[in-house]
Design a protein around this motif. Sequence first.
Motif, PDB file in Angstrom:
ATOM      1  N   LYS A  13       1.630   6.695   8.001  1.00  0.00           N
ATOM      2  CA  LYS A  13       2.414   6.112   6.908  1.00  0.00           C
ATOM      3  C   LYS A  13       1.853   6.515   5.555  1.00  0.00           C
ATOM      4  N   LEU A  14       0.546   6.647   5.473  1.00  0.00           N
ATOM      5  CA  LEU A  14      -0.069   7.108   4.231  1.00  0.00           C
ATOM      6  C   LEU A  14       0.358   8.537   3.913  1.00  0.00           C
ATOM      7  N   ASN A  15       0.337   9.392   4.925  1.00  0.00           N
ATOM      8  CA  ASN A  15       0.748  10.779   4.734  1.00  0.00           C
ATOM      9  C   ASN A  15       2.235  10.885   4.399  1.00  0.00           C
ATOM     10  N   VAL A  16       3.037  10.105   5.094  1.00  0.00           N
ATOM     11  CA  VAL A  16       4.476  10.104   4.839  1.00  0.00           C
ATOM     12  C   VAL A  16       4.768   9.583   3.433  1.00  0.00           C
TER      13      VAL A  16
ATOM     14  N   THR B 179       4.362  12.310   0.985  1.00  0.00           N
ATOM     15  CA  THR B 179       5.510  13.206   1.026  1.00  0.00           C
ATOM     16  C   THR B 179       6.731  12.585   0.359  1.00  0.00           C
ATOM     17  N   CYS B 180       6.942  11.287   0.551  1.00  0.00           N
ATOM     18  CA  CYS B 180       8.075  10.628  -0.098  1.00  0.00           C
ATOM     19  C   CYS B 180       7.927  10.662  -1.619  1.00  0.00           C
ATOM     20  N   GLY B 181       6.707  10.464  -2.103  1.00  0.00           N
ATOM     21  CA  GLY B 181       6.473  10.581  -3.534  1.00  0.00           C
ATOM     22  C   GLY B 181       6.780  11.979  -4.035  1.00  0.00           C
ATOM     23  N   TYR B 182       6.396  12.979  -3.244  1.00  0.00           N
ATOM     24  CA  TYR B 182       6.695  14.362  -3.622  1.00  0.00           C
ATOM     25  C   TYR B 182       8.199  14.619  -3.625  1.00  0.00           C
ATOM     26  N   LEU B 183       8.907  14.143  -2.612  1.00  0.00           N
ATOM     27  CA  LEU B 183      10.346  14.366  -2.535  1.00  0.00           C
ATOM     28  C   LEU B 183      11.077  13.720  -3.703  1.00  0.00           C
ATOM     29  N   LEU B 184      10.653  12.535  -4.097  1.00  0.00           N
ATOM     30  CA  LEU B 184      11.257  11.865  -5.249  1.00  0.00           C
ATOM     31  C   LEU B 184      10.987  12.654  -6.531  1.00  0.00           C
ATOM     32  N   TYR B 185       9.749  13.117  -6.686  1.00  0.00           N
ATOM     33  CA  TYR B 185       9.410  13.951  -7.842  1.00  0.00           C
ATOM     34  C   TYR B 185      10.292  15.191  -7.881  1.00  0.00           C
ATOM     35  N   ASP B 186      10.475  15.838  -6.723  1.00  0.00           N
ATOM     36  CA  ASP B 186      11.246  17.071  -6.662  1.00  0.00           C
ATOM     37  C   ASP B 186      12.720  16.821  -6.959  1.00  0.00           C
ATOM     38  N   LEU B 187      13.248  15.686  -6.512  1.00  0.00           N
ATOM     39  CA  LEU B 187      14.633  15.339  -6.820  1.00  0.00           C
ATOM     40  C   LEU B 187      14.832  15.167  -8.324  1.00  0.00           C
ATOM     41  N   VAL B 188      13.890  14.494  -8.972  1.00  0.00           N
ATOM     42  CA  VAL B 188      13.967  14.316 -10.423  1.00  0.00           C
ATOM     43  C   VAL B 188      13.880  15.670 -11.123  1.00  0.00           C
ATOM     44  N   LEU B 189      12.991  16.527 -10.651  1.00  0.00           N
ATOM     45  CA  LEU B 189      12.841  17.853 -11.242  1.00  0.00           C
ATOM     46  C   LEU B 189      14.130  18.664 -11.102  1.00  0.00           C
ATOM     47  N   LEU B 190      14.747  18.611  -9.937  1.00  0.00           N
ATOM     48  CA  LEU B 190      16.005  19.326  -9.723  1.00  0.00           C
ATOM     49  C   LEU B 190      17.096  18.787 -10.646  1.00  0.00           C
TER      50      LEU B 190
ATOM     51  N   ARG C 292       0.827  -1.204   0.000  1.00  0.00           N
ATOM     52  CA  ARG C 292       0.000   0.000   0.000  1.00  0.00           C
ATOM     53  C   ARG C 292       0.862   1.254   0.000  1.00  0.00           C
ATOM     54  N   GLU C 293       1.888   1.287   0.862  1.00  0.00           N
ATOM     55  CA  GLU C 293       2.739   2.467   0.941  1.00  0.00           C
ATOM     56  C   GLU C 293       3.535   2.661  -0.359  1.00  0.00           C
ATOM     57  N   LEU C 294       4.016   1.551  -0.926  1.00  0.00           N
ATOM     58  CA  LEU C 294       4.745   1.656  -2.192  1.00  0.00           C
ATOM     59  C   LEU C 294       3.842   2.207  -3.304  1.00  0.00           C
ATOM     60  N   THR C 295       2.599   1.762  -3.296  1.00  0.00           N
ATOM     61  CA  THR C 295       1.646   2.250  -4.293  1.00  0.00           C
ATOM     62  C   THR C 295       1.384   3.736  -4.127  1.00  0.00           C
TER      63      THR C 295
ATOM     64  N   GLY D 117       2.197   6.455  -6.823  1.00  0.00           N
ATOM     65  CA  GLY D 117       1.068   7.243  -7.300  1.00  0.00           C
ATOM     66  C   GLY D 117       1.265   8.733  -7.066  1.00  0.00           C
ATOM     67  N   SER D 118       1.843   9.094  -5.911  1.00  0.00           N
ATOM     68  CA  SER D 118       2.105  10.500  -5.620  1.00  0.00           C
ATOM     69  C   SER D 118       3.155  11.059  -6.578  1.00  0.00           C
ATOM     70  N   PHE D 119       4.181  10.264  -6.830  1.00  0.00           N
ATOM     71  CA  PHE D 119       5.232  10.687  -7.751  1.00  0.00           C
ATOM     72  C   PHE D 119       4.636  11.012  -9.126  1.00  0.00           C
ATOM     73  N   VAL D 120       3.828  10.104  -9.648  1.00  0.00           N
ATOM     74  CA  VAL D 120       3.208  10.304 -10.962  1.00  0.00           C
ATOM     75  C   VAL D 120       2.219  11.462 -10.916  1.00  0.00           C
ATOM     76  N   GLY D 121       1.429  11.527  -9.855  1.00  0.00           N
ATOM     77  CA  GLY D 121       0.424  12.575  -9.743  1.00  0.00           C
ATOM     78  C   GLY D 121       1.039  13.965  -9.699  1.00  0.00           C
ATOM     79  N   PHE D 122       2.097  14.123  -8.917  1.00  0.00           N
ATOM     80  CA  PHE D 122       2.742  15.428  -8.833  1.00  0.00           C
ATOM     81  C   PHE D 122       3.420  15.792 -10.157  1.00  0.00           C
ATOM     82  N   GLN D 123       3.939  14.787 -10.853  1.00  0.00           N
ATOM     83  CA  GLN D 123       4.537  15.053 -12.152  1.00  0.00           C
ATOM     84  C   GLN D 123       3.486  15.534 -13.157  1.00  0.00           C
ATOM     85  N   LEU D 124       2.311  14.914 -13.137  1.00  0.00           N
ATOM     86  CA  LEU D 124       1.229  15.340 -14.023  1.00  0.00           C
ATOM     87  C   LEU D 124       0.729  16.739 -13.648  1.00  0.00           C
TER      88      LEU D 124
END
Length: 268
Positions: free
Chosen positions: A86-89, A92-103, A4-7, A11-18
């Motif tokens: 854990k869901l909230n975290v 945030t982890c998905g967002y941080l990964l997205y931001d690292l890729v963006l940087l 669930r957490e991996l999903t 999902g957050s990574f893809v969603g923030f990218q979109l």
Amino acid sequence: METRELTVVAGSFVGFQLLFSVASPRLSSAITPGYRRLPPNKLIEWNSRLVSTVHALIVGLFCLYILWFDDAVNANPVWGDPNLVKLNVAITCGYLLYDLVLLACNWSTMGDSFFVCHHLAALYAYGYVLTRGVLPYFANFRLISELSTPFVNQRWFFEALKYPRSHRMVVLNGVLMAVVFFLVRIAVMPSYWASVFATFGTPEFERLGFGAQVAWITSCIALDILNTIWMYKIARGCYKVLTGRGGRKVEAEKTFCADEKHANNHTD
């Protein structure tokens, strides 16, 4: 880490990218014509900051819900049921990964080694929460600080659209940022550290192990030192802008804006 957490992370990574590449340009163009007149490097940062604001609102409001209504986490701050946290975290982890890729993809214009180190350290710390389910209350408490981020980003939006620094909306946003920054990062310190000290010597604290204990305490100390320094700079600039003392009003406004910019971090 459970499926669930991996999903949620993916999902957050893809969603923030979109949101960055599709939703933000369309929404921003519809809201303000000034968006289309921005140079390419500022368009990238605009979209990035809009995503940052959306993430901060989602995570910050979810934090408040958990703090007020998640009895299991509040009853045992070290080993309480971490499911919602854990869901909230994971978001945030998905967002941080997205931001690292963006940087990484825009290093020439947005590259910042401080934020890379910050994001990597945050991902390491949140790994304890996602894999071991430890410290859910304290992880959640720290994420509340994201509620000050929208005001920092809004100041940048005003500046990008060339609003005068003396404009009432710019000044009002700056004052609100100072107030919210104080409430979610400074005023909560006594309550937070009282909860930390209350765990010392308990069986729950000993179960963490030395590594988790050191990572938890040292990161919190460093973060609160930074927040205190930023709060001092923001308050000083805010005071000078509001009082407009002597002929230093313009200089104070510049100081206020510069100090606000340096406070734009993801305090995870």
